[in-house]
Design a protein around this motif. Structure first.
Motif, PDB file in Angstrom:
ATOM      1  N   ARG A  25       9.361 -10.453 -12.656  1.00 47.86           N
ATOM      2  CA  ARG A  25      10.403  -9.285 -13.615  1.00 47.86           C
ATOM      3  C   ARG A  25      10.179  -7.380 -13.036  1.00 47.86           C
ATOM      4  N   HIS A  26       9.131  -7.568 -13.037  1.00 45.33           N
ATOM      5  CA  HIS A  26       8.427  -6.108 -12.486  1.00 45.33           C
ATOM      6  C   HIS A  26       9.121  -5.643 -11.489  1.00 45.33           C
ATOM      7  N   LEU A  27       9.409  -6.733 -10.871  1.00 47.68           N
ATOM      8  CA  LEU A  27       9.660  -6.203  -8.974  1.00 47.68           C
ATOM      9  C   LEU A  27      11.024  -6.183  -9.514  1.00 47.68           C
ATOM     10  N   ALA A  28      12.033  -7.120 -10.022  1.00 50.49           N
ATOM     11  CA  ALA A  28      13.165  -6.864 -10.168  1.00 50.49           C
ATOM     12  C   ALA A  28      13.390  -5.670 -11.297  1.00 50.49           C
ATOM     13  N   GLU A  29      12.860  -5.279 -12.229  1.00 48.03           N
ATOM     14  CA  GLU A  29      13.082  -4.023 -12.742  1.00 48.03           C
ATOM     15  C   GLU A  29      12.474  -3.005 -11.689  1.00 48.03           C
ATOM     16  N   VAL A  30      11.907  -2.980 -10.807  1.00 49.18           N
ATOM     17  CA  VAL A  30      11.289  -1.576  -9.959  1.00 49.18           C
ATOM     18  C   VAL A  30      12.495  -1.626  -8.847  1.00 49.18           C
ATOM     19  N   ALA A  31      13.262  -2.580  -8.623  1.00 51.72           N
ATOM     20  CA  ALA A  31      14.270  -2.909  -7.757  1.00 51.72           C
ATOM     21  C   ALA A  31      15.693  -1.789  -7.592  1.00 51.72           C
ATOM     22  N   ASP A  32      15.649  -2.721  -8.935  1.00 48.59           N
ATOM     23  CA  ASP A  32      16.930  -1.987 -10.037  1.00 48.59           C
ATOM     24  C   ASP A  32      17.809  -2.396  -9.149  1.00 48.59           C
ATOM     25  N   CYS A  33      18.403  -4.004  -8.317  1.00 48.26           N
ATOM     26  CA  CYS A  33      19.289  -4.154  -7.886  1.00 48.26           C
ATOM     27  C   CYS A  33      20.224  -5.335  -8.083  1.00 48.26           C
ATOM     28  N   PRO A  34      21.392  -5.535  -8.017  1.00 48.81           N
ATOM     29  CA  PRO A  34      22.232  -6.399  -9.334  1.00 48.81           C
ATOM     30  C   PRO A  34      21.479  -7.832  -8.997  1.00 48.81           C
ATOM     31  N   GLU A  35      20.515  -8.095  -7.456  1.00 49.01           N
ATOM     32  CA  GLU A  35      20.059  -8.904  -7.757  1.00 49.01           C
ATOM     33  C   GLU A  35      18.405  -8.981  -7.563  1.00 49.01           C
ATOM     34  N   THR A  36      17.967  -9.507  -7.806  1.00 47.91           N
ATOM     35  CA  THR A  36      16.112  -9.556  -7.574  1.00 47.91           C
ATOM     36  C   THR A  36      16.203 -11.516  -6.549  1.00 47.91           C
ATOM     37  N   ALA A  37      15.980 -12.010  -5.610  1.00 50.53           N
ATOM     38  CA  ALA A  37      15.615 -13.470  -4.911  1.00 50.53           C
ATOM     39  C   ALA A  37      13.938 -13.045  -4.694  1.00 50.53           C
ATOM     40  N   ALA A  38      13.547 -14.755  -4.316  1.00 49.19           N
ATOM     41  CA  ALA A  38      12.399 -14.550  -3.886  1.00 49.19           C
ATOM     42  C   ALA A  38      12.110 -14.932  -2.697  1.00 49.19           C
ATOM     43  N   VAL A  39      10.937 -15.025  -2.105  1.00 54.73           N
ATOM     44  CA  VAL A  39      10.689 -15.196  -0.521  1.00 54.73           C
ATOM     45  C   VAL A  39       9.368 -16.078  -0.707  1.00 54.73           C
ATOM     46  N   ILE A  40       9.912 -17.913  -0.055  1.00 54.43           N
ATOM     47  CA  ILE A  40       8.264 -18.700  -0.468  1.00 54.43           C
ATOM     48  C   ILE A  40       8.857 -19.208   0.579  1.00 54.43           C
TER      49      ILE A  40
END
Length: 365
Positions: A25-40
């Motif tokens: 959630r925090h990284l999605a807010e910081v990135a401020d991109c239309p979408e935030t993925a996750a590297v797993i």
């Protein structure tokens, strides 16, 4: 550690899925991109794809990146409806395996693009893929001139390419000129492919406005690693490793400990032994540099880290905190991933992804 470790394991690895979700959630807010993925990739950086991916999906993550086909198949079972990209391209002849599991290869050469396009034509169904362009890493991907030369080529559409991506070399270093050159080259690529979504920002790139595009793809920071070296870590810790002391002994000045007698007691010392070693992900290079917390006291590793055992100098620990089964913390509290990595002469990434399978694993959410 509030509970004793399992009698069947040398240590307990506790993985906090609530913190993992909070970090996303925090990284999605910081990135401020239309979408935030996750590297797993690397089994969700050692935390377990089968547990981490569903937790992230529940939080709203819909796109995941892995390194290999085998990881992608594990991820597909864990998150059946997710978009899953496979970063390391795809081996010749493997298109049917990708297509049967609805996986998306990250195409990094003209040969790969041509093979995926041919598979789309043969099946009569265009399945998506990503387009990887190398802007400075010199590992995988088409060169910038090669990629620009393909702009307008029908093969791009035939290959179902829906995502343009590159990989930052040194995003954790603010003001690095190479990052500036990569951003400039990526801007040329975006102009040549205006209809493709674009992805450039990794964990550290999320904090660089110039690297923000359509899709952020953080990895290490999700799991508690610091994406901004030199600054306070904005991420919550996800992994904690505790072990119980097997034995405490007193030694006199001049006594040695461990293989090859590489450590000699400078005076009377108390030593404690833990039931884990390099087979459990603590590199032998931690010898003489690693630490554990016992009773809140930093205790250095002494003697050579062996396959299954680590010796601590616990002389400074209060007597009441030293007993058979007493807890020692190897990752957690003041010993965060990056500190543990530095103490081993490596990086937190290696420690995290190298944590062995012999631990008792406890998931908290």
């Amino acid at each position: 550690m509030t509970e004793p470790t399992s009698i069947g394991h040398g240590g307990r690895l506790t993985i906090d899925l609530a913190s993992l979700r909070a970090n996303w959630r925090h990284l999605a807010e910081v990135a401020d991109c239309p979408e935030t993925a996750a590297v797993i990739k690397a089994d969700a950086y050692g935390c377990g794809i089968a547990k981490a991916a569903p937790a992230l999906w529940r939080e709203g993550c819909r796109t995941f990146f892995v390194a290999h086909l085998s990881e992608a198949l594990t991820a597909r079972e864990a998150v059946p409806d997710a978009a899953i990209y496979v970063l390391n391209g795809f081996p010749p002849g493997s298109a049917p395996a990708y297509r049967s599991a609805d996986l998306r290869p990250v195409l990094g050469s003209s040969d790969e693009i041509a093979e995926w396009a041919a598979a789309n034509r043969n099946e009569g169904v265009i399945r998506p893929a990503a387009f990887h362009v190398d802007t400075g890493m010199n590992r995988l991907g088409l060169s910038v001139p090669e990629a620009l030369s393909l702009a307008g080529d029908p093969v791009v559409a035939e290959a179902g390419i829906d995502l343009l991506m590159s990989h930052l070399v040194n995003a954790e270093v603010e003001g690095d000129p190479l990052t500036g050159r990569q951003v400039a080259d990526f801007a040329k690529l975006r102009a040549a492919y205006p209809n493709l979504r674009a992805s450039l920002a990794n964990s550290s790139g999320d904090f660089l406005p110039a690297c923000r595009t359509d899709l952020a793809r953080p990895g290490y920071a999700l799991y508690g690693g610091n994406p901004r070296p030199g600054h306070d870590n904005p991420m919550r810790p996800v992994v904690r490793l505790d072990a119980g002391i097997l034995q405490v002994r007193a030694v006199e000045a001049g006594a040695t400990a461990g293989y090859n007698a590489r450590w000699t007691a400078p005076g009377p010392r108390r030593l404690a032994t833990l039931s884990l070693g390099y087979a459990d992900g603590f590199p032998r290079s931690s010898t003489g540099r690693g630490e554990a917390l016992v009773g809140g006291v930093r205790c250095p590793f002494v003697g050579t880290v062996s396959m299954d055992l680590i010796i601590l100098d616990v002389t400074a620990v209060p007597e009441h905190a030293l007993y058979r089964g007493a807890p020692a913390t190897l990752i957690g509290d003041r010993l965060d991933l990056d500190t543990v990595g530095r103490n081993a002469g490596t990086i937190g990434y290696e420690i995290l992804t190298g944590l062995g399978r012999r631990y008792e694993r406890v998931y908290r959410d």
